[in-house]
Scaffold this motif. Sequence first.
Motif, PDB file in Angstrom:
ATOM      1  N   GLY A 100       5.241   6.650 -33.732  1.00 31.36           N
ATOM      2  CA  GLY A 100       6.526   6.127 -34.194  1.00 31.36           C
ATOM      3  C   GLY A 100       7.256   7.262 -34.897  1.00 31.36           C
ATOM      4  N   SER A 127       5.517  10.977 -34.408  1.00 31.23           N
ATOM      5  CA  SER A 127       6.250  11.817 -33.441  1.00 31.23           C
ATOM      6  C   SER A 127       6.658  13.135 -34.106  1.00 31.23           C
ATOM      7  CB  SER A 127       7.475  11.080 -32.890  1.00 31.23           C
ATOM      8  OG  SER A 127       8.433  10.873 -33.903  1.00 31.23           O
ATOM      9  N   GLU A 166      -0.174   6.432 -28.573  1.00 30.16           N
ATOM     10  CA  GLU A 166       0.774   5.382 -28.961  1.00 30.16           C
ATOM     11  C   GLU A 166       0.389   4.097 -28.227  1.00 30.16           C
ATOM     12  OE1 GLU A 166       3.271   4.513 -31.073  1.00 30.16           O
ATOM     13  OE2 GLU A 166       3.171   2.643 -29.931  1.00 30.16           O
ATOM     14  N   PRO A 186       7.129   4.471 -27.915  1.00 35.31           N
ATOM     15  CA  PRO A 186       7.753   4.973 -29.146  1.00 35.31           C
ATOM     16  C   PRO A 186       9.039   4.214 -29.479  1.00 35.31           C
ATOM     17  CG  PRO A 186       7.083   6.763 -27.695  1.00 35.31           C
ATOM     18  CD  PRO A 186       6.922   5.508 -26.909  1.00 35.31           C
ATOM     19  N   ALA A 187       9.219   3.891 -30.758  1.00 36.48           N
ATOM     20  CA  ALA A 187      10.411   3.180 -31.251  1.00 36.48           C
ATOM     21  C   ALA A 187      10.546   1.778 -30.644  1.00 36.48           C
ATOM     22  CB  ALA A 187      11.681   4.007 -31.025  1.00 36.48           C
ATOM     23  N   HIS A 188       9.405   1.152 -30.347  1.00 33.42           N
ATOM     24  CA  HIS A 188       9.456  -0.188 -29.741  1.00 33.42           C
ATOM     25  C   HIS A 188       9.862  -1.252 -30.771  1.00 33.42           C
ATOM     26  CE1 HIS A 188       5.502  -1.580 -31.379  1.00 33.42           C
ATOM     27  NE2 HIS A 188       5.260  -0.280 -31.393  1.00 33.42           N
ATOM     28  N   GLY A 202       7.714  -2.266 -33.920  1.00 32.19           N
ATOM     29  CA  GLY A 202       7.419  -1.265 -34.945  1.00 32.19           C
ATOM     30  C   GLY A 202       8.457  -1.347 -36.055  1.00 32.19           C
ATOM     31  N   SER A 225      10.814   1.383 -36.468  1.00 31.65           N
ATOM     32  CA  SER A 225      11.706   2.535 -36.323  1.00 31.65           C
ATOM     33  C   SER A 225      12.761   2.372 -35.236  1.00 31.65           C
ATOM     34  CB  SER A 225      10.865   3.786 -36.037  1.00 31.65           C
ATOM     35  OG  SER A 225       9.922   3.988 -37.047  1.00 31.65           O
ATOM     36  N   HIS A 226      13.117   1.150 -34.921  1.00 33.83           N
ATOM     37  CA  HIS A 226      14.159   0.928 -33.912  1.00 33.83           C
ATOM     38  C   HIS A 226      15.392   0.332 -34.613  1.00 33.83           C
ATOM     39  CE1 HIS A 226      12.069  -2.769 -34.609  1.00 33.83           C
ATOM     40  NE2 HIS A 226      13.086  -3.448 -34.114  1.00 33.83           N
ATOM     41  N   GLU A 267      15.909   6.179 -32.774  1.00 32.13           N
ATOM     42  CA  GLU A 267      15.304   6.308 -31.434  1.00 32.13           C
ATOM     43  C   GLU A 267      15.476   7.721 -30.900  1.00 32.13           C
ATOM     44  OE1 GLU A 267      17.398   3.875 -32.327  1.00 32.13           O
ATOM     45  OE2 GLU A 267      16.486   1.931 -31.851  1.00 32.13           O
ATOM     46  N   ILE A 290      12.986  10.092 -32.632  1.00 34.85           N
ATOM     47  CA  ILE A 290      11.582   9.946 -32.204  1.00 34.85           C
ATOM     48  C   ILE A 290      11.387  10.511 -30.791  1.00 34.85           C
ATOM     49  CG2 ILE A 290       9.856   8.201 -31.558  1.00 34.85           C
ATOM     50  CD1 ILE A 290      10.887   6.582 -34.008  1.00 34.85           C
ATOM     51  N   GLY A 329       1.866   2.845 -38.892  1.00 33.42           N
ATOM     52  CA  GLY A 329       2.871   1.914 -39.419  1.00 33.42           C
ATOM     53  C   GLY A 329       2.261   0.634 -39.950  1.00 33.42           C
TER      54      GLY A 329
END
Length: 391
Positions: free
Chosen positions: A13, A17, A34, A38-40, A43, A45-46, A150, A153, A202
């Motif tokens: 994330g 990253s 992962e 990433p950035a899903h 999580g 971080s989106h 996004e 990352i 996370g």
Amino acid sequence: MSNHYDVAVIGLGAMGSAAISFLAARGVRVIGFEAASPAHGLGSSHGDSRLIRLGYFEDPSYVPLLHRAYDNWRTLENQLRETILNITGVLQIGRPESDIVTGTLASCELHNLPHQTFNAAETRKRFPVFGLQDDEIAVLDPNGGWLKPEAAIWGYLRLAAASGAKLHIGDKVEAINPDDNGVNITAGGQKYRAARVIVATGSWISQLVPHLARLANPIRQVVAWYRPENGFVTDPIRMPSFLRDDTKNGTFFGFPEIGPDGVKIGRHAHFMENIDPDHPNPPVNDRDLALLDDFAARHLPGMKGRRVNAVTCRYTMLPGEDFLLDHLPGENRVIVASPCSGHGFKFTSVIGEILADLATQGGTDLPIEAFTFDRLMKAAKAEKPGMTNPV
Ligand SMILES: Cc1cc2nc3c(=O)[nH]c(=O)nc-3n(C[C@H](O)[C@H](O)[C@H](O)COP(=O)(O)OP(=O)(O)OC[C@H]3O[C@@H](n4cnc5c(N)ncnc54)[C@H](O)[C@@H]3O)c2cc1C
């Protein structure tokens, strides 16, 4: 090909990253895992935007790290030839005695940071989107703005891959077992070995770091978007990002109109409701919407009744709301990167560097004395209050 690495980064994330990108750039033989992508959406971080500011009200000791974070964000942009950091200024609004106002001014004065203070009438005139009470003031941090999570990352991962990092996307790490010479990692039924491991998972952090089982608490967060009739006042050229002390309901944050849904707002830590990270975030409900609609109606008058969207996501809180960037107690092969209590994204670019330092040098010159297991345990014992003001 050998499954032996110098460093394994678990969780790609925000923090993972950045860490893998710094490690790969140093020529370290590194692998990243992962579990999802990433950035899903499950999580932390989106969602298109994260605040960044320099005059940190929470504690002035964060400011040196922020200076380095800003430098590293600009370096990332140069490497990617892409904008990640957008400067809009951040307006911090509250009564003169509120933590947001006193803390921001203390940070600015201690670190000699540029800032401007406006009374209520001046603020209403200069930034007409905000409705202030006559006894409120606003402090403008001209260095503040918002980041594209996004893009950051994926940018870090692209750089990591280009420097030779091995990326296993959709590969969940099931176990890590350190021994005298390294760490055994099990993921997707395969075995890997690394001299050092960084755990940056996370809201799932306590699954691989049981020490954090009762300390790292994933909570539900809600944000909503409002599209005003008068887009003139919410354009990023005219509306700064903001933090606002709402005496009855805690701290709120928001962004100007940077996407099609308009102005985004949320309350820091929302209702502090614990969630199970393995389950989808509980959906938005009437109580969530009532809280955010009430804030919009009272403090952003053009937004009253104009909500167009709302979603849930998640923070992971630690006692005291500081970070944790440390080796596991008694185990210097495992480095833990905490998910940062809802205020970590702006630091991603410096935390990546710190994690790379810890993995390659065993320490760092950057100031992270406040982010140790020891300090965390003390905060937990003292029940050190965070900046959260849950209802
Ligand atoms: C709504 C919202 C608003 C926020 N606003 C701000 C803001 O304005 N400014 C700011 O600075 N911060 C903000 N934050 C906080 C900030 O976004 C977080 O601190 C940060 O994004 C956390 O990053 P992370 O890398 O720890 O977690 P994540 O980005 O969630 O990454 C963890 C990753 O680990 C993966 N993973 C988990 N378990 C495993 C496993 N066993 N094996 C492999 N992979 C695994 C997950 O799939 C996930 O992708 C906000 C957070 C939220 C939710």
